[in-house]
Scaffold this motif. Structure first.
Motif, PDB file in Angstrom:
ATOM      1  N   GLU A   4      -1.349   3.764  -3.030  1.00 62.87           N
ATOM      2  CA  GLU A   4      -1.874   3.296  -1.768  1.00 62.87           C
ATOM      3  C   GLU A   4      -3.313   3.733  -1.561  1.00 62.87           C
ATOM      4  OE1 GLU A   4       1.070   5.904   0.199  1.00 62.87           O
ATOM      5  OE2 GLU A   4      -0.510   6.143   1.658  1.00 62.87           O
ATOM      6  N   ARG A  44       0.350   7.850   3.772  1.00 66.32           N
ATOM      7  CA  ARG A  44       1.799   7.806   3.826  1.00 66.32           C
ATOM      8  C   ARG A  44       2.297   9.109   4.412  1.00 66.32           C
ATOM      9  NH1 ARG A  44       4.905  10.797   0.239  1.00 66.32           N
ATOM     10  NH2 ARG A  44       3.841  11.627  -1.556  1.00 66.32           N
ATOM     11  N   SER A  80      -1.477  -3.722   4.011  1.00 71.38           N
ATOM     12  CA  SER A  80      -2.918  -3.967   3.939  1.00 71.38           C
ATOM     13  C   SER A  80      -3.383  -4.308   2.530  1.00 71.38           C
ATOM     14  CB  SER A  80      -3.691  -2.750   4.466  1.00 71.38           C
ATOM     15  OG  SER A  80      -3.418  -1.604   3.685  1.00 71.38           O
ATOM     16  N   SER A 113       0.806  -1.217   0.000  1.00 66.94           N
ATOM     17  CA  SER A 113       0.000   0.000   0.000  1.00 66.94           C
ATOM     18  C   SER A 113       0.837   1.264   0.000  1.00 66.94           C
ATOM     19  CB  SER A 113      -0.930   0.004   1.221  1.00 66.94           C
ATOM     20  OG  SER A 113      -1.829  -1.069   1.166  1.00 66.94           O
ATOM     21  N   THR A 114       1.975   1.243   0.668  1.00 65.81           N
ATOM     22  CA  THR A 114       2.808   2.436   0.760  1.00 65.81           C
ATOM     23  C   THR A 114       3.795   2.571  -0.382  1.00 65.81           C
ATOM     24  OG1 THR A 114       3.954   1.107   2.432  1.00 65.81           O
ATOM     25  CG2 THR A 114       2.701   2.996   3.202  1.00 65.81           C
ATOM     26  N   ASP A 163       3.078  -0.453   4.655  1.00 71.86           N
ATOM     27  CA  ASP A 163       1.715  -0.858   4.993  1.00 71.86           C
ATOM     28  C   ASP A 163       1.365  -2.052   4.119  1.00 71.86           C
ATOM     29  OD1 ASP A 163      -0.946  -1.193   5.470  1.00 71.86           O
ATOM     30  OD2 ASP A 163      -1.565   0.824   4.886  1.00 71.86           O
ATOM     31  N   THR A 203       6.016  -5.468  11.463  1.00 71.68           N
ATOM     32  CA  THR A 203       6.154  -4.372  10.503  1.00 71.68           C
ATOM     33  C   THR A 203       7.556  -3.798  10.606  1.00 71.68           C
ATOM     34  OG1 THR A 203       3.811  -3.814  10.726  1.00 71.68           O
ATOM     35  CG2 THR A 203       5.250  -2.168   9.703  1.00 71.68           C
ATOM     36  N   THR A 220      -4.399   3.939   1.706  1.00 69.12           N
ATOM     37  CA  THR A 220      -4.481   4.438   3.073  1.00 69.12           C
ATOM     38  C   THR A 220      -3.737   5.746   3.209  1.00 69.12           C
ATOM     39  OG1 THR A 220      -2.611   2.988   3.621  1.00 69.12           O
ATOM     40  CG2 THR A 220      -4.810   2.160   4.051  1.00 69.12           C
TER      41      THR A 220
END
Length: 519
Positions: free
Chosen positions: A152, A156, A80, A49-50, A78, A68, A154
């Motif tokens: 991503e 960053r 996810s 994601s990142t 990330d 992590t 989500t």
């Protein structure tokens, strides 16, 4: 055809044989082919994601173990969402064939688990990776292949420009911001997109429909294109061609609402991929997006704000977007739009654009400092307004405008009341005050002293749950204490006799900057 087959057979034969001493092969694979965790050549690379790329088994092992890692640049991946990196996988296997190496084999999950368990045993209590992993990443700095990729869903971290402080490094720690426009949301119910099933996409069919003389065919093509680019990463990359962009640009300012809305929404989808961002700006989309912001269609304005935000994430676009005139319409959208999503994306676009000095100067000239302070006073998206003010406070002109507008007294009073909608907003308030102290002028010190900054900042240090807010508060206190020591050495009689003119700062171009004069 015969010679071609012959060469192909030779290539296959040589790729599976042992190289002779006369054959030249690269000493090591490119850095981006190496997994930062396993330290070995990737066989099944995936983008998380990142934006970083890892071997799939390493990502799965990290998720299974709840582990992590922290990379050498301080970033935290990330896991996810996982997207197969087919382009990189093809490059790796092509490299292996050309270098006469055996193609890499996917890492077994059991082996990845053992590796991660050993790394976890070496992990310090503060969560930093020590020893082997840092060494691998230091040796392979290119392994973070898509470090700033905007793929991503989500969040960053994004960094301010660096300056100087008493300790020699006046670094502004990053704010955690969303990297996708709020007008975008994935229609996939899975956390992993399998690109191998999406097939190859061509733009001929879409372009013919977009250029049709019939409105219903244009609408049909836009709906299909919007659906495709919304759900498929591969399609967003493969369809971002000059022909399709040219056809799409002509529809952005259509008089038909549905066509305009779908056109800008498609642009948002295409802009999500890092490789597309500069292409889109160079294709001339910023002026029509500005026209949409100035139009009367709220839904199209939401998408236009989201598109400019997404495009502003690329450093190569920031200056161009400002030069093309998007700053003032974005400020107007932030202040006047009734859509929360449009205002949210406009704020984030302005934040990223204001990381560039030329854009800061334009925003100060537009009077945005007063407008942003007014938003904070009224409780209208105070967190977003404050992070933009932090950037503006990084330049002399912005700092002077903030001092003139009474920002020091206002921010200290805001901290004293402690009426914040979140801890991140409080941190942004401290960061804005921290930016004002960057110049180290006596004017800031005098205003802060009158406003009782010392006691308020000590209270922040004692009660805040955010380490970055505490650290900034400590730095401001150090700055104020240092100024107290300097004050003892100031010949105030001489300063008064010169009428405060001897210490004036001159702006570029020869203009006197009395607002930032130290007195």
């Amino acid at each position: 055809m015969g010679s071609g087959k012959h060469r192909w057979k030779i290539s296959i034969y040589r790729s599976t044989s042992t190289p002779t001493k006369h054959e030249i092969r690269p000493e090591r694979p490119p850095n981006e082919f190496i997994c930062p965790i396993s330290g070995s050549l990737m066989a099944d690379p995936v983008i998380v994601s990142t934006g970083q790329t890892f071997e799939r088994a390493c990502v799965t092992a990290c998720k299974n173990l709840g582990f992590t890692p922290t990379l050498n640049d301080g970033s935290i991946p990330d896991f996810s969402m996982v997207i197969p990196n087919l382009a990189l996988k093809t490059s790796i296997f092509n490299w292996a064939k050309l270098s006469l190496s055996f193609p890499p084999k996917p890492l077994e999950l059991a082996d990845a688990l053992k590796l991660l368990e050993s790394l976890m045993a070496e992990t310090k209590q503060n969560g930093e990776i020590s020893g082997e992993l840092l060494r691998r990443v230091d040796e392979n700095p290119g392994s973070n292949l898509l470090e700033h990729s905007e793929s991503e869903l989500t969040r960053r971290q994004t960094r301010f420009d660096s300056g100087e402080s008493l300790s020699g490094s006046f670094r502004r720690t990053p704010f955690v911001l969303a990297t996708r426009p709020s007008c975008y949301s994935s229609c996939s119910s899975s956390s992993e997109f399998d690109l191998t099933e999406s097939g190859s996409c061509v733009d001929e069919g879409y372009v013919s429909k977009l250029r049709s003389q019939h409105v219903y065919e244009q609408e049909e093509g836009l709906v299909a294109l919007r659906k495709t680019t919304r759900s498929s990463v591969e399609s967003r990359v493969s369809l971002c061609t000059p022909r399709l962009l040219s056809a799409l640009r002509s529809l952005i300012t259509s008089k038909y609402t549905d066509i305009q809305v779908n056109s800008v929404a498609i642009l948002v989808n295409l802009s999500l991929e890092k490789v597309n961002k500069v292409k889109i700006v160079r294709a001339g989309f910023v002026p029509p997006l500005i026209d949409v912001l100035r139009g009367r269609c709220p839904e199209a304005q939401e998408h236009a704000s989201g598109a400019l935000f997404s495009l502003a994430l690329d450093d190569g676009n920031k200056t161009a977007i400002g030069v093309l005139g998007a700053l003032q319409p974005l400020v107007h959208m932030l202040m006047r739009s009734e859509s929360e999503r449009a205002r949210h994306d406009a704020a984030l676009a302005l934040y990223h654009l204001s990381l560039v000095q030329s854009n800061r100067l334009k925003l100060v000239k537009f009077g945005s400092v007063q407008l942003l302070l007014g938003m904070v006073k009224l409780g209208q998206m105070p967190g977003r307004a404050l992070i933009i003010l932090c950037n503006l406070g990084a330049c002399n002109e912005g700092r002077a405008a903030m001092l003139d507008a009474g920002a020091v007294e206002f921010l200290i009073e805001l901290l004293r009341k402690g009426e914040f909608d979140s801890e991140s907003t409080q941190e942004s308030c401290v960061a804005a005050l921290y930016a004002l102290g960057h110049g180290g002028g006596l004017r800031f010190r005098g205003l802060a002293k009158v406003a009782g900054a010392m006691d308020v900042l000590k209270d922040v240090i004692e009660k805040s749950n955010r380490e970055r807010a505490k650290e900034k508060a400590r730095r401001i206190i150090e700055l104020l204490k240092a100024k107290e020591e300097e004050e003892e050495e100031v010949d105030w009689e001489k300063v008064l006799e010169t009428g405060f003119q001897s210490r004036a700062i001159t702006r570029p171009g020869g203009q006197s900057c009395r607002n930032s004069t130290e007195f």
